[in-house]
Each structure stands twice: as C-alpha cells, then as structure tokens.
Scaffold this motif. Structure first.
Motif, PDB file in Angstrom:
ATOM      1  N   ILE A  61       0.835  -1.202   0.000  1.00 14.48           N
ATOM      2  CA  ILE A  61       0.000   0.000   0.000  1.00 14.48           C
ATOM      3  C   ILE A  61       0.871   1.254   0.000  1.00 14.48           C
ATOM      4  N   VAL A  62       2.005   1.198   0.664  1.00 10.58           N
ATOM      5  CA  VAL A  62       2.964   2.299   0.613  1.00 10.58           C
ATOM      6  C   VAL A  62       4.289   1.739   0.116  1.00 10.58           C
ATOM      7  N   ASN A  63       5.073   2.603  -0.517  1.00 16.81           N
ATOM      8  CA  ASN A  63       6.342   2.180  -1.089  1.00 16.81           C
ATOM      9  C   ASN A  63       7.544   2.603  -0.259  1.00 16.81           C
ATOM     10  N   SER A  64       7.336   3.531   0.677  1.00 17.04           N
ATOM     11  CA  SER A  64       8.445   4.061   1.457  1.00 17.04           C
ATOM     12  C   SER A  64       8.988   3.013   2.420  1.00 17.04           C
ATOM     13  N   SER A  70       2.367   7.447  10.937  1.00 13.95           N
ATOM     14  CA  SER A  70       2.861   6.915   9.666  1.00 13.95           C
ATOM     15  C   SER A  70       1.785   6.891   8.586  1.00 13.95           C
ATOM     16  N   PHE A  71       0.517   7.124   8.959  1.00  6.32           N
ATOM     17  CA  PHE A  71      -0.575   7.096   7.986  1.00  6.32           C
ATOM     18  C   PHE A  71      -0.862   8.470   7.380  1.00  6.32           C
ATOM     19  N   VAL A  72      -0.219   9.517   7.872  1.00  5.89           N
ATOM     20  CA  VAL A  72      -0.540  10.867   7.409  1.00  5.89           C
ATOM     21  C   VAL A  72      -0.285  10.998   5.909  1.00  5.89           C
ATOM     22  N   SER A  73       0.913  10.645   5.453  1.00  3.02           N
ATOM     23  CA  SER A  73       1.227  10.769   4.028  1.00  3.02           C
ATOM     24  C   SER A  73       0.410   9.792   3.192  1.00  3.02           C
TER      25      SER A  73
END
Length: 291
Positions: A155-158, A229-232
């Motif tokens: 879901i995120v790549n970071s 951690s969900f903000v971005s």
C-alpha cells in the motif's frame, strides 16, 4: 447535495496525534498541581485522569479520540479492501477475512478507549482494566495486521514507513508485556481498591512500578508513532458523503507480468509480482472505487 472531502483525510491521524498528547499533558498538569499524583512516582496515564476535575477533561477528550479512531479504522478497512480487490488475486479471500478481523479488533480498541475514559479505576475498576486490555492488547493485534497489509499489498512504497511500523510493533508488544509484568512484581493488584496513585522512591516495589509505568507511556507513544505513519498515506484518499467514495491515487509501481490497471475489468489479467521503482511518472495510475 453530497459533501465532498477532497484529499483531507490525512487530517484524521493528525487530529489524533494532536489530541491524545494534549489530553495527557493537560490532565497530568492538573493532577500534579492538585497533588492527586506525584511526578517523582511516575503515575500511570490513567492515574492522571482518575480524580475530578481532571477526570472530566480526560473522559471528554478520550471519548472524542475514540470516535476519531473508529472512523480511522473504518477508513483503513475500506482502503485495504480496495487494494486487495485490485492487486491481490492469489490470496484475496484470506486477506478479506483478515481485513474484517482487523475492523472488529480496531473498533474494539476504540471502544476500550471509551471504557477507560468513562469508568475510572477508583469507581469501576474491572471495566477500566478491561478497557485498558482492549486498547493495548487488541490494539496491538490490530496494528500487527496493518503491518502485514502494508507489506502484503504494498500500500505504501516508502521503506522508512514500513520500517517504522515494524519498529513500533516491536515496541508496543514488548512494552505491553513489561506493563503487566512490572505491575505484578511491584505488588500492585489492579482489582484492589483504592489503587496506589502516589508512588515514592521509598514505596515497596517502586522500581518495578517505574518500569511498568514507563512501559505504558512508551506503549502509548509507540501507538502515536504508528498512527503518524498514515498521514502521508491518507493524503491520497477522498470521501464523498453520504456515500463513502475512496479515490486512491497510486504511487508509481513497477508491475512485473501482465498487470494493467487501465485494462477493462471484463477481461482482467493480473500478476501479484510488483515492486517500487522509486518514482517513474509514466507508471502512475489513478483508480476510483466506491464503497
């Protein structure tokens, strides 16, 4: 007329990040000033919201935070549902069941926050303790599931966000064990009244109490770290009321195989093998999905 919240859902975890520390700081300051707790004794978080008037503020703000967390849990459930439907064809049913389990556990954790807020330990200690276990125990399980979805569905790549969630999970699990173990070794029975609020360096079991209380504070702020951690990630979401419409704007991904986001849904061909290539703009896609 439907009310559209255009790319503002990231304010939800931000609100939680602001309200929870503010609640703890306000009630701690009042409790210390009125000598309801001693700062040298390092009180538990709930000790700072046990007596009036700080208990009124503690209860009101925690109820609001619990409501925001419930909205957060529901939003995250739909986000994972969408990603699982589009990208995860090999274990879709399994992830759907885990996602439903995460929804239930997340709502239970939010309910636990409300129980802790409304049932002070000097009034209905059993309900208060149950609420605490729902927050930290069931809440830890909920976050473990979210970490699993983060890696499973990409879901995120970071790598920084992924790593921070794993670290937060480890801190939460270890702290949860130390809170319980420290309280037991300190000789504090959570079902005995009145609870011990004014610890001093000379108190029996003081060192174990400090370990237990420090672990609870670390546990709470690890939850905040995870929430932050969900903000971005939530910046790419959008709501459309009364219908919840979540628009997910995918970050660039390299899909190895036959996955084509723009292909008609009537003839889907998918591969579950994909990885981040770090920002190649021609692979960016935007998918709209109505829940």
């Amino acid at each position: 007329m439907p009310v559209i919240i255009d790319y503002g859902i990231h304010l939800l975890p931000i609100a939680i990040l602001i309200l929870l520390p503010a609640t703890i700081l306000i009630t701690y300051s009042i409790a210390v000033s009125l000598k309801h707790v001693t700062p040298t004794g390092l009180p538990y978080i709930s000790d700072t919201g046990t007596f009036s008037p700080e208990s009124c503020i503690f209860g009101q703000l925690l109820n609001m935070i619990g409501f925001l967390i419930a909205i957060f849990v529901h939003t995250r459930y739909n986000q994972v549902k969408i990603f699982n439907k589009i990208l995860n064809q090999r274990s879709k049913i399994y992830c759907d069941r885990l996602n439903l389990l995460s929804l239930v556990s997340g709502i239970m954790s939010a309910l636990g926050l409300s129980l802790v807020a409304n049932f002070q330990e000097t009034n209905v200690i059993i309900i208060h303790v149950i609420g605490a276990y729902l927050i930290f125990g069931i809440g830890a399980f909920y976050l473990i599931l979210q970490t699993y979805f983060t890696y499973k569905l990409h879901i995120v790549n970071s790598i920084y966000i992924k790593t921070s969630r794993v670290i937060a999970n480890i801190i939460i699990c270890l702290s949860f064990v130390l809170v319980i173990l420290g309280a037991i070794l300190a000789g504090r029975n959570p079902l005995e009244l009145p609870a011990h609020h004014k610890w001093t360096p000379g108190s029996k079991g003081y060192r174990w109490h400090v370990i237990s209380a420090l672990s609870e504070w670390a546990l709470a702020f690890a939850f905040l770290l995870y929430m932050g951690s969900f903000v971005s990630e939530f910046r790419a979401l959008e709501w459309d009321f009364p219908q919840i419409k979540i628009r997910i704007e995918y970050e660039p991904l390299l899909y190895v195989g036959t996955l084509n986001i723009n292909q008609p849904r009537s003839e889907p061909e998918y591969s579950n093998d994909y990885q981040n290539i770090g920002g190649d703009p021609f692979l960016a896609n935007k998918i709209n999905h109505v829940v």
